[in-house]
Design a protein around this motif. Structure first.
Motif, PDB file in Angstrom:
ATOM      1  N   GLN A  79      36.598 -20.103  11.330  1.00  0.00           N
ATOM      2  CA  GLN A  79      37.123 -21.460  11.272  1.00  0.00           C
ATOM      3  C   GLN A  79      38.570 -21.494  11.747  1.00  0.00           C
ATOM      4  O   GLN A  79      38.981 -22.433  12.438  1.00  0.00           O
ATOM      5  CB  GLN A  79      37.013 -22.008   9.850  1.00  0.00           C
ATOM      6  N   ALA A  80      39.353 -20.470  11.406  1.00  0.00           N
ATOM      7  CA  ALA A  80      40.742 -20.412  11.868  1.00  0.00           C
ATOM      8  C   ALA A  80      40.796 -20.346  13.393  1.00  0.00           C
ATOM      9  O   ALA A  80      41.617 -21.013  14.034  1.00  0.00           O
ATOM     10  CB  ALA A  80      41.450 -19.197  11.257  1.00  0.00           C
ATOM     11  N   VAL A  81      39.909 -19.551  13.985  1.00  0.00           N
ATOM     12  CA  VAL A  81      39.875 -19.420  15.441  1.00  0.00           C
ATOM     13  C   VAL A  81      39.454 -20.739  16.086  1.00  0.00           C
ATOM     14  O   VAL A  81      40.030 -21.164  17.097  1.00  0.00           O
ATOM     15  CB  VAL A  81      38.911 -18.284  15.847  1.00  0.00           C
ATOM     16  N   ILE A  82      38.455 -21.408  15.507  1.00  0.00           N
ATOM     17  CA  ILE A  82      37.999 -22.685  16.043  1.00  0.00           C
ATOM     18  C   ILE A  82      39.135 -23.703  16.025  1.00  0.00           C
ATOM     19  O   ILE A  82      39.351 -24.441  16.989  1.00  0.00           O
ATOM     20  CB  ILE A  82      36.787 -23.196  15.243  1.00  0.00           C
ATOM     21  N   MET A  83      39.881 -23.743  14.901  1.00  0.00           N
ATOM     22  CA  MET A  83      40.995 -24.681  14.805  1.00  0.00           C
ATOM     23  C   MET A  83      42.079 -24.347  15.827  1.00  0.00           C
ATOM     24  O   MET A  83      42.635 -25.239  16.481  1.00  0.00           O
ATOM     25  CB  MET A  83      41.575 -24.658  13.385  1.00  0.00           C
ATOM     26  N   ALA A  84      42.380 -23.063  15.973  1.00  0.00           N
ATOM     27  CA  ALA A  84      43.413 -22.650  16.925  1.00  0.00           C
ATOM     28  C   ALA A  84      43.003 -23.007  18.353  1.00  0.00           C
ATOM     29  O   ALA A  84      43.824 -23.497  19.144  1.00  0.00           O
ATOM     30  CB  ALA A  84      43.669 -21.151  16.797  1.00  0.00           C
ATOM     31  N   ASN A  85      41.739 -22.760  18.680  1.00  0.00           N
ATOM     32  CA  ASN A  85      41.255 -23.094  20.024  1.00  0.00           C
ATOM     33  C   ASN A  85      41.266 -24.603  20.264  1.00  0.00           C
ATOM     34  O   ASN A  85      41.503 -25.059  21.387  1.00  0.00           O
ATOM     35  CB  ASN A  85      39.828 -22.563  20.219  1.00  0.00           C
ATOM     36  N   ARG A  86      41.028 -25.361  19.224  1.00  0.00           N
ATOM     37  CA  ARG A  86      40.987 -26.826  19.361  1.00  0.00           C
ATOM     38  C   ARG A  86      42.316 -27.369  19.871  1.00  0.00           C
ATOM     39  O   ARG A  86      42.341 -28.310  20.676  1.00  0.00           O
ATOM     40  CB  ARG A  86      40.635 -27.450  18.027  1.00  0.00           C
ATOM     41  N   VAL A  87      43.422 -26.777  19.430  1.00  0.00           N
ATOM     42  CA  VAL A  87      44.733 -27.286  19.862  1.00  0.00           C
ATOM     43  C   VAL A  87      45.348 -26.398  20.954  1.00  0.00           C
ATOM     44  O   VAL A  87      46.538 -26.507  21.265  1.00  0.00           O
ATOM     45  CB  VAL A  87      45.705 -27.403  18.665  1.00  0.00           C
ATOM     46  N   GLY A  88      44.526 -25.501  21.525  1.00  0.00           N
ATOM     47  CA  GLY A  88      44.998 -24.686  22.629  1.00  0.00           C
ATOM     48  C   GLY A  88      46.044 -23.663  22.242  1.00  0.00           C
ATOM     49  O   GLY A  88      46.919 -23.310  23.054  1.00  0.00           O
ATOM     50  N   PHE A  89      45.963 -23.127  21.010  1.00  0.00           N
ATOM     51  CA  PHE A  89      46.952 -22.145  20.561  1.00  0.00           C
ATOM     52  C   PHE A  89      46.823 -20.851  21.345  1.00  0.00           C
ATOM     53  O   PHE A  89      45.736 -20.347  21.596  1.00  0.00           O
ATOM     54  CB  PHE A  89      46.770 -21.848  19.070  1.00  0.00           C
ATOM     55  N   SER A  90      47.959 -20.288  21.737  1.00  0.00           N
ATOM     56  CA  SER A  90      48.006 -18.947  22.290  1.00  0.00           C
ATOM     57  C   SER A  90      49.362 -18.368  21.939  1.00  0.00           C
ATOM     58  O   SER A  90      50.371 -19.070  21.969  1.00  0.00           O
ATOM     59  CB  SER A  90      47.808 -18.957  23.813  1.00  0.00           C
ATOM     60  N   ASP A  91      49.375 -17.092  21.588  1.00  0.00           N
ATOM     61  CA  ASP A  91      50.640 -16.478  21.206  1.00  0.00           C
ATOM     62  C   ASP A  91      50.651 -15.043  21.705  1.00  0.00           C
ATOM     63  O   ASP A  91      49.708 -14.327  21.485  1.00  0.00           O
ATOM     64  CB  ASP A  91      50.813 -16.500  19.689  1.00  0.00           C
TER      65      ASP A  91
END
Length: 219
Positions: free
Chosen positions: A207-219
């Motif tokens: 779920q954390a990955v899905i949320m991060a992908n939803r807002v285009g997170f990359s670090d």
């Protein structure tokens, strides 16, 4: 869409009799030869599945008293891996939808859909496809923007090291791989992951990955 075979046996799992009656009526009209089983609890659902020779489809409510969110789905996928499970629920949340699919759901059907749309969804699953409702019709632009802002705020609350760990989770790395990449112990990685889940208000890495992908997170 491939032509869907008519199911021989379907199990409806919902603690509300009116919902079960509604789904039963859809199935009876569309598949008059189908045997329809019912359960008002997850425990009863397991009993019905163990008694039945084979069930072609399980319609499972997301919120029934004796399961915790997707725990029922996960158990069914583990115990009866060849039986497709469709979540039929009043919860219309794109994050929950995607998490359900990640946990092995064959489809996600909002109870708010009209009868023809519910039937079409079930026929898609019976034909071997995955059904997911059109998010554009289930979520307003304003609501999506608000949710995206909330997700970004949660990610912004992470420490720099936690953001790096989240980036590795998004990349699909396991804890031991993250530990190797960062030259830290597994215990440290697990502590970071736990903190990330808590700050992002989620209960699983997926779920954390899905949320991060939803807002285009990359670090």
């Amino acid at each position: 869409m491939n032509e869907a075979p008519a199911p021989d046996r379907v199990l409806i799992v919902d603690d509300h009799s009116l919902v079960r009656d509604g789904l039963r009526s859809i199935l009876e009209v569309s598949f008059p030869e189908c045997e329809i089983l019912e359960a008002d609890s997850f425990e009863q659902a397991l009993e019905e599945l163990q008694k039945a020779d084979e069930v072609d489809l399980v319609l499972l409510d997301l919120n029934i008293p004796d399961v915790n969110r997707l725990s029922g789905l996960k158990q069914l996928r583990a115990d009866f891996p060849s039986t497709p499970v469709v979540m039929v629920t009043g919860v219309v949340d794109p994050i929950v939808m995607r998490d359900a699919l990640a946990a092995g759901a064959a489809g996600y059907v909002p109870k708010s859909l009209k009868r023809p749309a519910i039937l079409d969804a079930l026929q898609q699953v019976l034909a071997g496809e995955i059904y997911l409702p059109d998010l554009e019709t289930t979520e307003s632009d304003d609501a999506r923007l608000r949710e995206d802002e909330e997700i970004r705020a949660r990610i912004d609350s992470l420490t720099p090291q936690q953001r790096i760990v989240l980036g590795h989770l998004v990349a699909g790395l396991l804890n031991k791989q993250i530990a190797h990449e960062l030259s830290v112990s597994m215990t440290t990685v697990k502590a970071h992951v736990s903190a990330i889940l808590q700050k992002m208000n989620v209960y699983s890495r997926t779920q954390a990955v899905i949320m991060a992908n939803r807002v285009g997170f990359s670090d």
